[in-house]
Design an enzyme around this catalytic site. Sequence first.
Site, PDB file in Angstrom:
ATOM      1  N   LYS A 157      -3.372  14.465  -1.697  1.00 27.92           N
ATOM      2  CA  LYS A 157      -2.683  14.581  -2.966  1.00 27.92           C
ATOM      3  C   LYS A 157      -3.516  14.795  -3.940  1.00 27.92           C
ATOM      4  CE  LYS A 157      -0.051  11.269  -4.991  1.00 27.92           C
ATOM      5  NZ  LYS A 157      -0.350  11.136  -6.410  1.00 27.92           N
ATOM      6  N   SER A 158      -4.512  14.176  -4.225  1.00 28.80           N
ATOM      7  CA  SER A 158      -5.873  14.130  -5.265  1.00 28.80           C
ATOM      8  C   SER A 158      -6.445  15.481  -5.154  1.00 28.80           C
ATOM      9  CB  SER A 158      -6.727  13.107  -5.210  1.00 28.80           C
ATOM     10  OG  SER A 158      -6.105  11.862  -5.565  1.00 28.80           O
ATOM     11  N   ARG A 214      -6.236  19.068  -7.509  1.00 28.95           N
ATOM     12  CA  ARG A 214      -7.376  19.637  -8.089  1.00 28.95           C
ATOM     13  C   ARG A 214      -7.470  21.066  -7.607  1.00 28.95           C
ATOM     14  NH1 ARG A 214      -7.393  14.384  -8.456  1.00 28.95           N
ATOM     15  NH2 ARG A 214      -8.763  13.215  -9.658  1.00 28.95           N
ATOM     16  N   ARG A 268       4.303   5.339 -18.592  1.00 30.01           N
ATOM     17  CA  ARG A 268       2.849   5.357 -18.213  1.00 30.01           C
ATOM     18  C   ARG A 268       1.779   5.578 -19.579  1.00 30.01           C
ATOM     19  NH1 ARG A 268       2.128   7.670 -12.300  1.00 30.01           N
ATOM     20  NH2 ARG A 268       0.068   6.717 -12.472  1.00 30.01           N
ATOM     21  N   GLN A 292      -8.501   9.680 -13.086  1.00 30.06           N
ATOM     22  CA  GLN A 292      -7.745  10.396 -13.951  1.00 30.06           C
ATOM     23  C   GLN A 292      -8.279  10.717 -15.378  1.00 30.06           C
ATOM     24  OE1 GLN A 292      -3.547   9.064 -13.653  1.00 30.06           O
ATOM     25  NE2 GLN A 292      -3.533   9.761 -11.731  1.00 30.06           N
ATOM     26  N   ASP A 305      -4.544   2.551  -4.470  1.00 30.71           N
ATOM     27  CA  ASP A 305      -3.094   2.980  -4.076  1.00 30.71           C
ATOM     28  C   ASP A 305      -2.682   2.440  -2.803  1.00 30.71           C
ATOM     29  OD1 ASP A 305      -3.099   4.621  -6.235  1.00 30.71           O
ATOM     30  OD2 ASP A 305      -3.920   6.497  -5.119  1.00 30.71           O
ATOM     31  N   LYS A 356       0.888   1.899 -12.674  1.00 31.50           N
ATOM     32  CA  LYS A 356       1.170   2.875 -11.647  1.00 31.50           C
ATOM     33  C   LYS A 356       2.641   3.386 -11.948  1.00 31.50           C
ATOM     34  CE  LYS A 356      -2.788   2.810 -10.202  1.00 31.50           C
ATOM     35  NZ  LYS A 356      -3.692   4.050 -10.628  1.00 31.50           N
ATOM     36  N   ARG A 376       3.140  -2.464  -9.737  1.00 29.16           N
ATOM     37  CA  ARG A 376       2.818  -2.626  -8.349  1.00 29.16           C
ATOM     38  C   ARG A 376       2.506  -4.057  -7.948  1.00 29.16           C
ATOM     39  NH1 ARG A 376       0.455   3.386  -6.506  1.00 29.16           N
ATOM     40  NH2 ARG A 376       2.359   4.628  -6.704  1.00 29.16           N
TER      41      ARG A 376
END
Length: 421
Positions: A19-20, A24, A119, A162, A308, A335, A339
């Site tokens: 995903k990251s 990008r 967030r 991030q 994560d 998050k 969590r």
Amino acid sequence: MLIHKMKRVQGEITVPGDKSISHRAVMLGALADGITHINGFLRGADCLSTIDCFRKMGVRIDDNGDSLTVHGNGLHGLRAPKVTLYTGNSGTTTRLLCGILAGQPFDAEITGDASICKRPMGRVTKPLSLMGADIENEYCPLIIHGTKLHGIDYSMTVASAQVKTAIILAGLYAEGETVIHEIEKSRDHTELMLGAMGADIAVDGLTVRVGKTDRLAPQDVTVPGDISSAAFFIVLGAIMPDSEITIKNVGINPTRTGIIDVMKAMGADISVFNERTEGGEPTADMAVRTSSLHGTEIGGALIPRLIDELPVIAAAAVFANGKTVIRDAQELKIKETNRIRAVVDEFKKAGVDITETDDGMIINGGRTIHGAEFSTYGDHRMAMSLAILAQLAEGGSTLDDASCVDVSYPGFFDDFYGLEK
Ligand code: SPQ
């Protein structure tokens, strides 16, 4: 959704793209001068939000089924969006966009779903404002008035890829040099990709230096499988009786492999093989077999390398003998949901001996647990972790909302139940 309980799991899977890296690849491809082909792109809801935002800024992105083609407009070719940019559930899209938009010659508004609106964005808007950025609000909706930026020397107050990436992206547009000092090393996919594209960027340990960059050369990207998705199968294979799972083509960038280190420290039988580099990212296959797990301590520099994965590591700890202590993980509170609280509350429903702490949790594992009616809080990683926890619970379990897995792993339950033997 009723969670089906499997007796044993065996077989081979390939998890969806990272995903990251997918985020990008689209963002930097959009800022490159020319065409970027992306193979293995994750078609999860979060990455689709990123595509949508860049299309709204005039970037042509073609979905060819097995690959994506991004027609980059160059660093100065984005167009003012006519509508609010909607980032859905994606913290990465929201925060990285702030870095890109801060230095544009136009204004833009960003917002997301109910979870995104809770967030904190101040962690990004504050350092950007030190660079001269003009951003209204610390929670979405954010209104970004694009302006001229200047470099800063910034010591980060949180370990966050991030935040680091938002500053790096703004640094591409800023006059002078931007220097970022990390507290702990966080995922470095941006630095690797920008380096390959010819940006003025250098990394020395925990320090990243970025200079104003005129041009990014497009680079085709092959996205490896997401280790954060492989994590569910690493834990599943280790806890289930008489089981073995092979996971093909997983990214093993050292900033992401904390899950392997911790599971091995807990006694998991994991092998990593066929190591190679694909598109500048280390990649490998791995196999995990039924293991006798024991408790462990997790904290410090390890945390950003597995942040994560902590909900599913907590599930592994439930089936490990002895005590597992997770500390220094206060970032989990901000998050998709809190969590720490969510894991503790849901695991307690199943009779797990688990205690919430200020910066993590303590789990006394190795005891019998029972099924329960679980809440996912609309958090993809909670849903998948609870499905795994339920496998070894006595009696049945349900999830109130399992559709949130689409955020990072559409098709998760097909892959999961496809391993039943
Ligand atoms: O994108 P989002 O919503 O923030 O996603 C999460 C996740 O669980 O998928 C966190 F909720 O991953 C983040 C990760 O926690 C993705 C990310 C990145 O791609 O840069 C970095 C991490 O966040 P942070 O705040 O530690 O930088």
